[in-house]
Design an enzyme around this catalytic site. Structure first.
Site, PDB file in Angstrom:
ATOM      1  N   SER A  46      13.970 -30.277   7.874  1.00 31.60           N
ATOM      2  CA  SER A  46      14.156 -30.500   6.432  1.00 31.60           C
ATOM      3  C   SER A  46      15.479 -29.925   5.958  1.00 31.60           C
ATOM      4  CB  SER A  46      13.029 -29.927   5.586  1.00 31.60           C
ATOM      5  OG  SER A  46      12.257 -29.044   6.297  1.00 31.60           O
ATOM      6  N   HIS A  60       2.107 -28.328  -1.526  1.00 26.95           N
ATOM      7  CA  HIS A  60       3.517 -28.677  -1.376  1.00 26.95           C
ATOM      8  C   HIS A  60       4.080 -29.630  -2.450  1.00 26.95           C
ATOM      9  CE1 HIS A  60       7.212 -28.848   0.802  1.00 26.95           C
ATOM     10  NE2 HIS A  60       6.702 -28.472   1.950  1.00 26.95           N
ATOM     11  N   ASP A 117      21.383 -21.932  12.403  1.00 24.78           N
ATOM     12  CA  ASP A 117      20.469 -23.060  12.301  1.00 24.78           C
ATOM     13  C   ASP A 117      20.701 -24.071  13.427  1.00 24.78           C
ATOM     14  OD1 ASP A 117      18.337 -24.326  10.654  1.00 24.78           O
ATOM     15  OD2 ASP A 117      19.797 -25.960  10.677  1.00 24.78           O
TER      16      ASP A 117
HETATM   17  N1  COA Z   1      30.586 -19.259  12.466  1.00 25.81           N
HETATM   18  C1  COA Z   1      30.244 -18.257  11.629  1.00 25.81           C
HETATM   19  N2  COA Z   1      29.346 -18.432  10.620  1.00 25.81           N
HETATM   20  C2  COA Z   1      28.781 -19.645  10.493  1.00 25.81           C
HETATM   21  C3  COA Z   1      29.079 -20.728  11.348  1.00 25.81           C
HETATM   22  C4  COA Z   1      30.047 -20.500  12.371  1.00 25.81           C
HETATM   23  N3  COA Z   1      30.379 -21.446  13.224  1.00 25.81           N
HETATM   24  N4  COA Z   1      28.351 -21.805  10.944  1.00 25.81           N
HETATM   25  C5  COA Z   1      27.630 -21.417   9.897  1.00 25.81           C
HETATM   26  N5  COA Z   1      27.892 -20.123   9.621  1.00 25.81           N
HETATM   27  C6  COA Z   1      27.359 -19.309   8.527  1.00 25.81           C
HETATM   28  C7  COA Z   1      27.184 -20.115   7.262  1.00 25.81           C
HETATM   29  O1  COA Z   1      28.379 -20.129   6.525  1.00 25.81           O
HETATM   30  C8  COA Z   1      26.096 -19.336   6.561  1.00 25.81           C
HETATM   31  O2  COA Z   1      26.672 -18.187   5.982  1.00 25.81           O
HETATM   32  P1  COA Z   1      26.014 -17.481   4.681  1.00 25.81           P
HETATM   33  O3  COA Z   1      24.641 -17.043   5.077  1.00 25.81           O
HETATM   34  O4  COA Z   1      26.945 -16.344   4.415  1.00 25.81           O
HETATM   35  O5  COA Z   1      26.010 -18.536   3.621  1.00 25.81           O
HETATM   36  C9  COA Z   1      25.219 -18.845   7.708  1.00 25.81           C
HETATM   37  O6  COA Z   1      26.047 -18.885   8.878  1.00 25.81           O
HETATM   38  C10 COA Z   1      23.995 -19.681   7.949  1.00 25.81           C
HETATM   39  O7  COA Z   1      24.366 -21.021   8.152  1.00 25.81           O
HETATM   40  P2  COA Z   1      23.531 -21.967   9.105  1.00 25.81           P
HETATM   41  O8  COA Z   1      22.743 -21.146  10.046  1.00 25.81           O
HETATM   42  O9  COA Z   1      24.442 -22.969   9.686  1.00 25.81           O
HETATM   43  O10 COA Z   1      22.494 -22.698   8.220  1.00 25.81           O
HETATM   44  P3  COA Z   1      22.342 -22.861   6.666  1.00 25.81           P
HETATM   45  O11 COA Z   1      22.030 -21.534   6.069  1.00 25.81           O
HETATM   46  O12 COA Z   1      23.496 -23.639   6.157  1.00 25.81           O
HETATM   47  O13 COA Z   1      21.007 -23.716   6.600  1.00 25.81           O
HETATM   48  C11 COA Z   1      19.713 -25.711   6.343  1.00 25.81           C
HETATM   49  C12 COA Z   1      20.913 -25.028   7.037  1.00 25.81           C
HETATM   50  C13 COA Z   1      19.586 -27.114   6.837  1.00 25.81           C
HETATM   51  C14 COA Z   1      18.430 -24.946   6.724  1.00 25.81           C
HETATM   52  C15 COA Z   1      19.966 -25.634   4.809  1.00 25.81           C
HETATM   53  O14 COA Z   1      21.099 -26.380   4.494  1.00 25.81           O
HETATM   54  C16 COA Z   1      18.837 -26.196   4.006  1.00 25.81           C
HETATM   55  O15 COA Z   1      18.852 -27.347   3.632  1.00 25.81           O
HETATM   56  N6  COA Z   1      17.810 -25.356   3.675  1.00 25.81           N
HETATM   57  C17 COA Z   1      16.637 -25.760   2.957  1.00 25.81           C
HETATM   58  C18 COA Z   1      15.605 -26.283   3.905  1.00 25.81           C
HETATM   59  C19 COA Z   1      14.283 -26.498   3.223  1.00 25.81           C
HETATM   60  O16 COA Z   1      14.204 -26.951   2.111  1.00 25.81           O
HETATM   61  N7  COA Z   1      13.214 -26.116   3.947  1.00 25.81           N
HETATM   62  C20 COA Z   1      11.896 -26.063   3.426  1.00 25.81           C
HETATM   63  C21 COA Z   1      11.141 -27.321   3.495  1.00 25.81           C
HETATM   64  S1  COA Z   1       9.508 -26.997   2.921  1.00 25.81           S
END
Ligand code: COA
Length: 475
Positions: free
Chosen positions: A303, A192, A279
């Protein structure tokens, strides 16, 4: 794309992300150090490596993956080379030298210094460290029922199954190790330090897409040399270190329970069409599952990416909030009406989205506090009171350690728990289903990965049932 620095820039919330991590995963390796480990990356050197390491039956080989004219080997050439390696390493009675890398870092460091005193060993270790990545051709694992097959494969990818099986068929310091089992199970394990999960999963998606393309490339007729086998001189002292590492690994393997849940009732598509953040919804389901299991909430870590910042890594989203508590308490409270439960769920998810927004924009608390604590330790001043406070210790004891790693390929990642009485939960929301991998320690009487998985499934179903009761106009 990595060589020519043409990887497409990724975006989060419409903002471009730092792509540096992608350039750190090939030809890199973690090196044990007495005070601290280091990560070396040979890709940026004057002569980037042209070989991978292949390990079969604990025997390591160097496989050059480029022809003399600089073109990469074709699939047929690779196949022939792998077959040569396979056929020349059929005996299994070799010392599992790779298991040394699984030991506690200080112990491994001492064993490492002892190992590389010998010139041949040193050259072999360097060749592994420099290689682009490892390919582990694993021995067959014990057969298990279909129900637990994926859980067993996940464990095989995570730790190799112990010294009797494939834990010695690894070099755990290596950033990337692709694993292929005789029964067709495949996956990878990664170290990692250089990168988070998303670049690794992007690479998996790329590999899967690439394999599905049927590209006709003519294989050069020039015969390739036999891949070089790496030699190790095993002194009695090294043998003792190997035995110690085996014991340590077997204890860890025995202690870790890994459960995989393929939640097949719905996925990202349904949640998006219900105007929900997948999420936040999954995090609230985890809160509900945990609360139903223990009658109490716990500090929860999720994370978040900090890659909106140059060289950014992660921040913590604290998923347990006053709002999430209100929701989980209301969910099984018979005196509460559906409308109130729905309202509390929406408020809890809103709180989670707001925290996520803060975290990815560098406005959350955990990395700032960590920085201040490290600075305090480095300056040798007395640590500020907050770090000695019981509430700080409680807040840092993350019984739920969670992470979303999404991909195009139907796969999942696995993480271990952060604390002895905790769970590791990694999930991948796909279009119509959600993959979960849940881990817990067998030595802890209070935790049970199978039970949490069951409660999680129930929570997701109950929350969907709640959503279905929304008045149609507000959908
Ligand atoms: N209505 C409709 N769509 C919605 C919504 C709502 N109320 N809220 C969110 N969405 C949409 C988002 O716009 C997004 O659309 P897209 O896929 O077209 O971009 C999609 O739903 C997914 O969003 P959501 O489920 O809220 O989560 P996210 O994809 O923003 O992820 C995290 C959130 C925290 C996971 C992300 O910001 C992150 O940091 N990822 C990396 C994590 C990481 O590094 N992990 C590994 C560690 S080893």
């Amino acid at each position: 794309m990595i060589d020519s620095e043409t990887l497409p820039v990724e975006y989060l919330g419409g903002k471009p992300l730092c792509m540096d991590q992608y350039y750190q995963v090939l030809s890199s390796c973690r090196i044990p150090g007495l005070k601290k480990d280091t990560v070396v990356n040979h890709a940026s050197g004057k002569t980037p490596p042209t070989h991978i390491t292949v390990v079969h039956n604990f025997q390591f080989f160097i496989l050059d993956v480029y022809n003399s004219d600089g073109t990469p080997l074709t699939v047929d050439q690779l196949y022939m080379q792998l077959e040569k390696i396979w056929n020349s390493s059929l005996q299994t009675n070799k010392e599992p030298i790779g298991i040394l890398t699984s030991n506690q870092r200080n112990t491994w460091c001492k064993a490492y210094n002892n190992l590389i005193k010998d010139k041949t060993n040193k050259e072999s270790v360097r060749a592994i460290q420099k290689s682009i990545f490892l390919v582990c051709l694993d021995a067959p694992m014990p057969r298990v029922s279909e129900e637990i097959y994926y859980s067993k494969v996940a464990a095989q990818m995570l730790h190799g199954g112990g010294s009797r099986w494939n834990s010695g068929n690894r070099w755990f310091d290596k950033t990337l190790q692709f694993i292929v089992g005789e029964d067709g199970s495949c996956g990878l394990t990664y170290e990692h330090a250089p990168a988070e999960g998303p670049p690794i999963v992007f690479l998996v998606d790329h590999v899967v897409e690439y394999m599905n393309k049927t590209e006709m490339v003519r294989t050069p007729m020039i015969p390739l040399p036999m891949p070089q086998k790496l030699r190790f001189n095993i002194t009695p002292e090294i043998k003792k270190d190997i035995e110690k590492a085996k014991q340590n690994m077997n204890i860890m393997v025995h202690d870790l329970d890994v459960r995989v849940l393929n939640f097949s009732h719905y996925g990202r598509k349904y949640l998006k069409s219900s105007k929900m953040s997948s999420d936040a919804f999954i995090q609230m389901a985890l809160q509900l599952a945990y609360y139903r299991l223990y009658d109490v909430c716990c500090p929860t870590y999720e994370s978040a990416s900090l890659r909106m910042f140059k060289l950014g890594r992660t921040e913590a989203i604290r998923s347990t909030t006053t709002e999430s508590l209100k929701f989980v308490q209301a969910m099984d409270d018979k005196s509460k009406q559906t409308a109130e439960k729905l309202d509390l769920l929406e408020k809890a998810m809103d709180a989670h989205r707001k925290y996520t927004h803060m975290a990815i924009h560098g406005q959350a608390i955990d990395r700032h506090l960590l920085g201040l604590k490290m600075q305090g330790i480095e300056d040798l001043t007395s640590l500020p009171d907050i770090f000695m406070d019981t509430s700080y210790a409680v807040a840092m004891h993350f019984n739920l350690f969670t992470s979303q790693v999404g991909s195009k390929t139907d796969c999942f990642m696995c993480i271990g728990p952060m604390v002895p009485d905790g769970y590791g939960v990694c999930y991948n929301p796909m279009g119509d289903h959600i993959n979960f991998a849940v881990t817990a320690f067998n030595s802890c009487e209070e935790t049970n990965a199978t039970k949490l998985t069951r409660f999680l499934e129930e929570a997701l179903l109950d929350m969907k049932a709640l959503l279905e009761q929304r008045p149609k106009t507000s959908k």
